[in-house]
Scaffold this motif. Structure first.
Motif, PDB file in Angstrom:
ATOM      1  N   ASN A   1      13.808  -1.719  -0.038  1.00 46.71           N
ATOM      2  CA  ASN A   1      13.206  -2.227   1.191  1.00 46.71           C
ATOM      3  C   ASN A   1      12.900  -1.127   2.207  1.00 46.71           C
ATOM      4  O   ASN A   1      12.472  -1.413   3.327  1.00 46.71           O
ATOM      5  N   GLY A   2      13.149   0.123   1.809  1.00 48.96           N
ATOM      6  CA  GLY A   2      12.824   1.239   2.691  1.00 48.96           C
ATOM      7  C   GLY A   2      13.712   1.355   3.903  1.00 48.96           C
ATOM      8  O   GLY A   2      13.291   1.874   4.943  1.00 48.96           O
ATOM      9  N   VAL A   3      14.954   0.904   3.796  1.00 46.02           N
ATOM     10  CA  VAL A   3      15.883   0.966   4.924  1.00 46.02           C
ATOM     11  C   VAL A   3      16.449   2.370   5.065  1.00 46.02           C
ATOM     12  O   VAL A   3      16.960   2.940   4.100  1.00 46.02           O
TER      13      VAL A   3
ATOM     14  N   SER B   1      14.928  10.482   1.307  1.00 42.31           N
ATOM     15  CA  SER B   1      14.117  10.045   2.442  1.00 42.31           C
ATOM     16  C   SER B   1      14.830   8.990   3.267  1.00 42.31           C
ATOM     17  O   SER B   1      14.553   8.818   4.454  1.00 42.31           O
ATOM     18  N   MET B   2      15.807   8.304   2.651  1.00 39.30           N
ATOM     19  CA  MET B   2      16.518   7.236   3.366  1.00 39.30           C
ATOM     20  C   MET B   2      17.976   7.531   3.660  1.00 39.30           C
ATOM     21  O   MET B   2      18.540   6.970   4.600  1.00 39.30           O
TER      22      MET B   2
ATOM     23  N   HIS C   1      12.151   2.658  -5.846  1.00 40.98           N
ATOM     24  CA  HIS C   1      12.107   2.570  -4.383  1.00 40.98           C
ATOM     25  C   HIS C   1      11.022   3.463  -3.784  1.00 40.98           C
ATOM     26  O   HIS C   1      10.542   4.406  -4.426  1.00 40.98           O
ATOM     27  N   PRO C   2      10.608   3.185  -2.552  1.00 39.97           N
ATOM     28  CA  PRO C   2       9.533   3.950  -1.915  1.00 39.97           C
ATOM     29  C   PRO C   2       9.986   5.317  -1.418  1.00 39.97           C
ATOM     30  O   PRO C   2      11.187   5.613  -1.375  1.00 39.97           O
ATOM     31  N   ASN C   3       9.015   6.132  -1.063  1.00 38.31           N
ATOM     32  CA  ASN C   3       9.259   7.352  -0.293  1.00 38.31           C
ATOM     33  C   ASN C   3       8.907   7.024   1.148  1.00 38.31           C
ATOM     34  O   ASN C   3       7.723   6.963   1.499  1.00 38.31           O
ATOM     35  N   ILE C   4       9.904   6.760   1.973  1.00 36.40           N
ATOM     36  CA  ILE C   4       9.566   6.468   3.360  1.00 36.40           C
ATOM     37  C   ILE C   4       9.233   7.779   4.072  1.00 36.40           C
ATOM     38  O   ILE C   4       9.630   8.858   3.640  1.00 36.40           O
ATOM     39  N   ASN C   5       8.483   7.666   5.146  1.00 40.75           N
ATOM     40  CA  ASN C   5       8.085   8.806   5.988  1.00 40.75           C
ATOM     41  C   ASN C   5       7.078   9.736   5.313  1.00 40.75           C
ATOM     42  O   ASN C   5       6.802  10.814   5.829  1.00 40.75           O
TER      43      ASN C   5
END
Length: 348
Positions: free
Chosen positions: A52-54, A271-272, A298-302
């Motif tokens: 969820n990109g938390v 990243s998280m 999972h995503p790469n946030i930022n």
């Protein structure tokens, strides 16, 4: 007097082709995972938050003056403690001490006893460097992000606006055992551990070798050791800490080893949760296993403005992605040019 030196050898093209035949040794599977992080105290919560990109990154006050240090992740392990056991031990006669006190006090004894008694292996790591000397040292190295006003945006692997890594802490453990042993006891099997490799650049105390050959050699040796072909790798959990040179050196090595694979997807758990130092490889291995188990990466946030030197089409975007993972690679590197790469696959 002998002088010991470490030598990094540039990998020959033949290394990637020297595939060992599929091993006839006993297969090893992952039958348990556990983590302690700033975004979850169990593997399911941890990975759901990753999907969820938390972000678990926040300011930690009272350790050092925030105006003089980089952004750091909130401690997932609790407050600092000072132990006086060493001083107290000096007051106690050794004759009154149990002879097993030293063996039982060493950090590896838990996994050692488990392996002897149950034919199982606990594999992992933990670290908690958010203390004055830990922070002070990294501040002196000028490696931490200074994005204090927006901490959740501080860790940004491969983004052109990255300015350093975020210091984190936590722990991760995997339970490994021989396949037939796991089947006999009816254990849940999360994934199969295929093997791995480690190398040393022998180049610089903190920087990877400019051409990334130590990383490439590590990956190629891991492939050769496990008998896995590079085209079978379609997911990589990268080391990628959010530093200027480190992110690019690793990406260059990945392109050298896997360039041209249209299925390849790459992300960075840091990243998280930031860089967990001695716990980073273990926690990210858990994330890799959970990706195999759930079928989601999972995503790469930022990652808002990818560095021009990377191929943004290879990197996972801002949202989680469904993926049928064939073989997954997890990278973890350290100061001194130490590199490690391990491979996991779905159990079949």
């Amino acid at each position: 007097m002998f002088k010991w030196v470490a030598v990094a050898v540039q990998p020959e093209k033949e290394v990637a082709l020297m595939k060992k035949p599929l091993t006839k040794h006993r297969r090893v599977v992952v039958t348990g995972v556990g983590v302690v992080t700033s975004i979850g105290q169990d593997a399911d919560t941890f990975y759901n938050n990753l999907l969820n990109g938390v972000s678990g990154i926040n300011q930690v006050m009272g350790v050092l003056d925030k105006t003089r240090c980089g952004v750091i992740i909130g401690s997932a392990l609790g407050g600092m403690k000072v132990f006086n056991d060493g001083v107290e031990a000096l007051r106690v006669s050794y004759k009154k001490m149990n002879p097993f006190c030293v063996p039982f006090a060493t950090t590896n004894v838990g996994s050692a006893i488990l392996a002897m008694d149950l034919d199982l292996m606990l594999c992992g790591g933990s670290d908690a460097a958010i203390i004055p000397i830990g922070l002070g040292g990294f501040v002196a190295c000028r490696t931490l992000s200074h994005r204090n006003d927006d901490p959740t945006k501080a860790s940004r692997p491969w983004d052109s606006d990255r300015d350093g890594f975020v210091l984190g802490e936590g722990a991760g453990i995997l339970l490994l055992e021989e396949l037939e042993h796991a089947k006999r006891r009816g254990a849940q099997i999360y994934a199969e551990f295929l093997g791995g490799s480690c190398t040393c650049d022998a180049y610089h105390m903190t920087e990877p070798h400019p051409d990334g050959m130590g990383i490439s050699l590590c990956i190629e040796q891991a492939l050769a050791q496990t008998g896995v072909f590079k085209e079978d790798i379609n997911y990589i959990n990268a080391h990628a800490t959010s530093t200027q040179t480190g992110d690019l050196r690793e990406f260059q090595a990945l392109v050298r080893c896997f360039g041209g694979n249209p299925e390849l997807r790459v992300n960075s758990t840091k990243s998280m949760i930031g860089h967990l130092l001695g716990a980073a490889g273990a926690v990210e291995a858990v994330a890799t296993v959970k990706a195999i188990q759930t079928g989601w990466i999972h995503p790469n946030i930022n990652l808002e403005n990818p560095d021009k030197a990377v191929d943004k089409h290879v990197l996972v975007g801002a949202k989680k992605e469904r993926m049928d993972i064939k073989v997954a690679l997890s990278n973890s590197f350290g100061f001194g040019g130490h590199n490690s790469s391990i491979l996991f696959a779905p159990y079949k």
